[in-house]
Design an enzyme around this catalytic site. Structure first.
Site, PDB file in Angstrom:
ATOM      1  N   HIS A  18       1.115  -1.202   0.256  1.00  0.00           N
ATOM      2  CA  HIS A  18       0.067   0.121  -0.201  1.00  0.00           C
ATOM      3  C   HIS A  18       1.210   1.575  -0.215  1.00  0.00           C
ATOM      4  CE1 HIS A  18      -3.255  -2.383   2.573  1.00  0.00           C
ATOM      5  NE2 HIS A  18      -3.676  -2.510   1.241  1.00  0.00           N
ATOM      6  N   LYS A  42     -16.286  -5.795   6.032  1.00  0.00           N
ATOM      7  CA  LYS A  42     -15.994  -6.376   6.962  1.00  0.00           C
ATOM      8  C   LYS A  42     -14.477  -6.884   8.114  1.00  0.00           C
ATOM      9  CE  LYS A  42     -12.436  -6.552   2.348  1.00  0.00           C
ATOM     10  NZ  LYS A  42     -10.984  -5.718   1.576  1.00  0.00           N
ATOM     11  N   ARG A  91      -2.418  -5.972  -7.917  1.00  0.00           N
ATOM     12  CA  ARG A  91      -2.186  -6.836  -7.511  1.00  0.00           C
ATOM     13  C   ARG A  91      -1.236  -8.337  -8.998  1.00  0.00           C
ATOM     14  NH1 ARG A  91      -3.326  -7.598  -1.692  1.00  0.00           N
ATOM     15  NH2 ARG A  91      -5.359  -7.331  -2.969  1.00  0.00           N
ATOM     16  N   SER A 129      -3.101  -7.333   3.555  1.00  0.00           N
ATOM     17  CA  SER A 129      -3.391  -7.220   4.547  1.00  0.00           C
ATOM     18  C   SER A 129      -3.937  -8.485   5.569  1.00  0.00           C
ATOM     19  CB  SER A 129      -4.177  -6.375   5.414  1.00  0.00           C
ATOM     20  OG  SER A 129      -4.191  -4.837   4.529  1.00  0.00           O
TER      21      SER A 129
HETATM   22  P1  ADP Z   1      -9.825  -3.167  -0.101  1.00  0.00           P
HETATM   23  O1  ADP Z   1      -9.592  -1.731  -0.374  1.00  0.00           O
HETATM   24  O2  ADP Z   1     -10.440  -4.061  -1.827  1.00  0.00           O
HETATM   25  O3  ADP Z   1     -10.504  -3.508   1.086  1.00  0.00           O
HETATM   26  P2  ADP Z   1      -7.219  -2.557   0.385  1.00  0.00           P
HETATM   27  O4  ADP Z   1      -7.390  -1.897   2.112  1.00  0.00           O
HETATM   28  O5  ADP Z   1      -5.672  -4.197   1.379  1.00  0.00           O
HETATM   29  O6  ADP Z   1      -8.363  -3.794   0.533  1.00  0.00           O
HETATM   30  O7  ADP Z   1      -6.437  -2.570  -0.380  1.00  0.00           O
HETATM   31  C1  ADP Z   1      -5.956  -1.192  -0.781  1.00  0.00           C
HETATM   32  C2  ADP Z   1      -5.722  -1.283  -2.029  1.00  0.00           C
HETATM   33  O8  ADP Z   1      -4.953  -1.172  -2.289  1.00  0.00           O
HETATM   34  C3  ADP Z   1      -6.924  -2.218  -3.360  1.00  0.00           C
HETATM   35  O9  ADP Z   1      -6.818  -1.853  -4.448  1.00  0.00           O
HETATM   36  C4  ADP Z   1      -6.115  -3.923  -3.416  1.00  0.00           C
HETATM   37  O10 ADP Z   1      -5.789  -3.776  -4.702  1.00  0.00           O
HETATM   38  C5  ADP Z   1      -4.578  -2.582  -3.152  1.00  0.00           C
HETATM   39  N1  ADP Z   1      -3.045  -3.442  -2.880  1.00  0.00           N
HETATM   40  C6  ADP Z   1      -3.712  -4.307  -1.792  1.00  0.00           C
HETATM   41  N2  ADP Z   1      -1.913  -4.926  -1.871  1.00  0.00           N
HETATM   42  C7  ADP Z   1      -0.976  -4.362  -2.164  1.00  0.00           C
HETATM   43  C8  ADP Z   1       0.110  -4.526  -2.755  1.00  0.00           C
HETATM   44  N3  ADP Z   1       0.467  -5.894  -1.894  1.00  0.00           N
HETATM   45  N4  ADP Z   1       0.637  -4.118  -3.644  1.00  0.00           N
HETATM   46  C9  ADP Z   1       0.202  -3.033  -4.419  1.00  0.00           C
HETATM   47  N5  ADP Z   1      -1.651  -3.185  -4.150  1.00  0.00           N
HETATM   48  C10 ADP Z   1      -2.317  -3.875  -3.411  1.00  0.00           C
END
Ligand code: ADP
Length: 167
Positions: A18, A42, A91, A129
Protein backbone atom coordinates in the site's frame (compact mmCIF):
# COMPACT_ATOMS: atom_id res chain seq x y z
CA UNK A 1 -5.99 23.25 -11.98
CA UNK A 2 -4.79 20.98 -9.19
CA UNK A 3 -5.64 17.33 -9.54
CA UNK A 4 -6.55 15.54 -6.33
CA UNK A 5 -6.69 11.76 -6.33
CA UNK A 6 -8.26 9.48 -3.73
CA UNK A 7 -6.64 6.15 -2.82
CA UNK A 8 -9.33 4.21 -0.95
CA UNK A 9 -8.95 0.99 0.98
CA UNK A 10 -9.56 -0.78 4.24
CA UNK A 11 -5.84 -0.67 5.09
CA UNK A 12 -6.28 -3.28 7.84
CA UNK A 13 -3.37 -2.73 8.26
CA UNK A 14 -1.44 -0.70 5.70
CA UNK A 15 1.35 -2.84 4.18
CA UNK A 16 4.52 -1.92 2.30
CA UNK A 17 2.55 -2.72 -0.87
CA UNK A 18 0.00 0.00 0.00
CA UNK A 19 2.81 2.40 0.92
CA UNK A 20 4.44 1.81 -2.47
CA UNK A 21 1.17 2.57 -4.31
CA UNK A 22 0.56 5.71 -2.18
CA UNK A 23 4.09 6.94 -2.77
CA UNK A 24 3.88 6.42 -6.52
CA UNK A 25 0.40 8.00 -6.73
CA UNK A 26 1.60 11.00 -4.72
CA UNK A 27 4.20 11.68 -7.40
CA UNK A 28 1.58 11.50 -10.17
CA UNK A 29 -1.03 13.89 -8.72
CA UNK A 30 -0.93 17.28 -7.02
CA UNK A 31 -2.65 15.95 -3.94
CA UNK A 32 -3.47 12.47 -2.73
CA UNK A 33 -6.04 11.57 -0.10
CA UNK A 34 -5.60 8.12 1.37
CA UNK A 35 -9.20 7.32 2.28
CA UNK A 36 -9.62 4.68 4.97
CA UNK A 37 -12.96 2.91 4.65
CA UNK A 38 -15.03 2.37 7.77
CA UNK A 39 -15.83 -0.98 6.09
CA UNK A 40 -18.32 -2.47 8.48
CA UNK A 41 -18.94 -5.51 6.24
CA UNK A 42 -15.29 -6.62 6.54
CA UNK A 43 -15.24 -6.37 10.38
CA UNK A 44 -11.71 -4.97 10.41
CA UNK A 45 -9.15 -6.17 12.95
CA UNK A 46 -7.94 -2.63 13.68
CA UNK A 47 -10.46 0.11 14.50
CA UNK A 48 -11.05 2.90 12.03
CA UNK A 49 -9.21 5.30 14.32
CA UNK A 50 -6.20 2.96 14.60
CA UNK A 51 -6.06 2.46 10.82
CA UNK A 52 -6.23 6.21 10.19
CA UNK A 53 -3.61 6.97 12.88
CA UNK A 54 -1.21 4.32 11.57
CA UNK A 55 -1.54 5.49 7.94
CA UNK A 56 -1.09 9.13 9.00
CA UNK A 57 2.17 8.36 10.81
CA UNK A 58 3.43 6.05 8.07
CA UNK A 59 2.84 8.55 5.25
CA UNK A 60 3.83 11.69 7.18
CA UNK A 61 6.93 12.23 5.02
CA UNK A 62 4.81 12.73 1.88
CA UNK A 63 3.88 16.43 1.84
CA UNK A 64 0.97 16.19 -0.59
CA UNK A 65 -0.68 13.20 1.10
CA UNK A 66 -3.42 13.40 3.72
CA UNK A 67 -5.26 10.54 5.39
CA UNK A 68 -9.00 10.66 6.05
CA UNK A 69 -11.71 8.20 6.92
CA UNK A 70 -14.89 7.77 4.94
CA UNK A 71 -18.13 5.84 5.02
CA UNK A 72 -20.82 5.43 2.41
CA UNK A 73 -20.34 5.44 -1.34
CA UNK A 74 -16.80 6.08 -2.54
CA UNK A 75 -17.92 8.19 -5.50
CA UNK A 76 -19.94 10.45 -3.18
CA UNK A 77 -16.93 10.86 -0.95
CA UNK A 78 -14.66 11.59 -3.96
CA UNK A 79 -17.11 14.26 -5.19
CA UNK A 80 -17.27 15.80 -1.71
CA UNK A 81 -13.50 16.25 -1.58
CA UNK A 82 -13.37 17.48 -5.18
CA UNK A 83 -11.55 14.49 -6.62
CA UNK A 84 -12.08 13.08 -10.10
CA UNK A 85 -9.54 10.29 -9.76
CA UNK A 86 -9.71 7.04 -7.80
CA UNK A 87 -6.43 5.14 -7.44
CA UNK A 88 -6.41 1.38 -6.91
CA UNK A 89 -3.54 -1.08 -6.81
CA UNK A 90 -3.48 -4.20 -8.98
CA UNK A 91 -1.52 -7.18 -7.79
CA UNK A 92 -2.52 -10.08 -9.96
CA UNK A 93 -5.18 -11.55 -12.18
CA UNK A 94 -7.09 -12.34 -9.00
CA UNK A 95 -7.46 -8.60 -8.24
CA UNK A 96 -8.33 -7.78 -11.82
CA UNK A 97 -11.88 -9.08 -12.06
CA UNK A 98 -13.03 -7.52 -8.80
CA UNK A 99 -11.27 -4.21 -9.40
CA UNK A 100 -12.60 -3.83 -12.94
CA UNK A 101 -16.10 -4.63 -11.72
CA UNK A 102 -15.92 -1.96 -8.99
CA UNK A 103 -14.41 0.53 -11.44
CA UNK A 104 -17.27 -0.17 -13.84
CA UNK A 105 -19.90 0.37 -11.16
CA UNK A 106 -18.24 3.57 -9.99
CA UNK A 107 -18.03 4.81 -13.57
CA UNK A 108 -21.72 4.10 -13.96
CA UNK A 109 -22.54 5.98 -10.76
CA UNK A 110 -20.21 8.88 -11.49
CA UNK A 111 -19.06 9.08 -15.14
CA UNK A 112 -16.85 12.09 -14.40
CA UNK A 113 -14.64 10.11 -12.02
CA UNK A 114 -11.86 7.94 -13.48
CA UNK A 115 -10.29 4.92 -11.83
CA UNK A 116 -6.54 4.66 -12.33
CA UNK A 117 -4.74 1.39 -11.61
CA UNK A 118 -1.19 1.22 -10.39
CA UNK A 119 0.53 -2.12 -10.91
CA UNK A 120 1.98 -3.55 -7.71
CA UNK A 121 5.74 -3.72 -7.47
CA UNK A 122 6.93 -7.23 -8.38
CA UNK A 123 8.21 -7.88 -4.84
CA UNK A 124 4.82 -7.05 -3.27
CA UNK A 125 2.46 -8.94 -5.56
CA UNK A 126 2.01 -11.68 -2.93
CA UNK A 127 1.37 -9.25 -0.10
CA UNK A 128 -2.04 -8.59 1.42
CA UNK A 129 -3.35 -7.21 4.71
CA UNK A 130 -5.05 -10.53 5.43
CA UNK A 131 -1.77 -12.46 5.05
CA UNK A 132 -0.04 -10.00 7.38
CA UNK A 133 -2.84 -10.39 9.96
CA UNK A 134 -2.58 -14.17 9.76
CA UNK A 135 1.21 -14.16 10.25
CA UNK A 136 0.84 -11.77 13.20
CA UNK A 137 -1.91 -13.91 14.72
CA UNK A 138 0.44 -16.90 14.62
CA UNK A 139 3.19 -14.85 16.28
CA UNK A 140 5.29 -14.60 13.11
CA UNK A 141 7.54 -11.69 12.22
CA UNK A 142 5.74 -9.17 10.01
CA UNK A 143 8.41 -6.46 10.11
CA UNK A 144 9.39 -7.06 6.48
CA UNK A 145 5.83 -6.42 5.31
CA UNK A 146 4.71 -3.43 7.34
CA UNK A 147 6.01 -0.17 8.83
CA UNK A 148 7.37 -0.37 12.44
CA UNK A 149 4.27 1.56 13.56
CA UNK A 150 2.12 -1.41 12.52
CA UNK A 151 4.47 -3.92 14.17
CA UNK A 152 3.96 -1.96 17.39
CA UNK A 153 0.20 -1.90 16.98
CA UNK A 154 0.13 -5.69 16.63
CA UNK A 155 2.36 -6.01 19.71
CA UNK A 156 0.05 -3.71 21.70
CA UNK A 157 -2.94 -5.77 20.64
CA UNK A 158 -1.19 -8.98 21.62
CA UNK A 159 -0.23 -7.67 25.06
CA UNK A 160 -3.75 -6.41 25.64
CA UNK A 161 -5.13 -9.82 24.63
CA UNK A 162 -2.78 -11.60 27.08
CA UNK A 163 -3.69 -9.12 29.80
CA UNK A 164 -7.37 -9.68 29.20
CA UNK A 165 -6.83 -13.43 29.11
CA UNK A 166 -7.92 -14.39 25.61
CA UNK A 167 -4.60 -15.08 23.85
P1 ADP B 1 -9.94 -3.17 -0.11
O1 ADP B 1 -9.99 -1.73 -0.47
O2 ADP B 1 -10.47 -4.06 -1.20
O3 ADP B 1 -10.48 -3.48 1.25
P2 ADP B 1 -7.12 -3.07 0.68
O4 ADP B 1 -7.35 -2.07 1.74
O5 ADP B 1 -6.32 -4.26 1.10
O6 ADP B 1 -8.40 -3.60 -0.05
O7 ADP B 1 -6.30 -2.41 -0.52
C1 ADP B 1 -6.58 -1.17 -1.08
C2 ADP B 1 -6.05 -1.14 -2.49
O8 ADP B 1 -4.65 -1.42 -2.51
C3 ADP B 1 -6.69 -2.17 -3.43
O9 ADP B 1 -6.79 -1.59 -4.72
C4 ADP B 1 -5.70 -3.30 -3.45
O10 ADP B 1 -5.77 -4.04 -4.65
C5 ADP B 1 -4.40 -2.54 -3.35
N1 ADP B 1 -3.33 -3.35 -2.77
C6 ADP B 1 -3.41 -4.18 -1.71
N2 ADP B 1 -2.22 -4.77 -1.46
C7 ADP B 1 -1.38 -4.32 -2.41
C8 ADP B 1 -0.01 -4.60 -2.74
N3 ADP B 1 0.70 -5.49 -2.05
N4 ADP B 1 0.54 -3.94 -3.78
C9 ADP B 1 -0.22 -3.07 -4.50
N5 ADP B 1 -1.50 -2.79 -4.28
C10 ADP B 1 -2.09 -3.40 -3.24
Amino acid sequence: MRVTAVYPGTFDPMTVGHIDVARRASSMFDDLIVAVAASTTKSPFFSLEERVDMATTILSDLDNVTVQSFGGLLVDYASEVGSKVIVRGLRAISDFEYEVQIAGVNRHLAPNIETVFIAAAQEYTFLSSSIVREIARLQGDVSEFVHPEVVESFARRHHRAIHEGYA
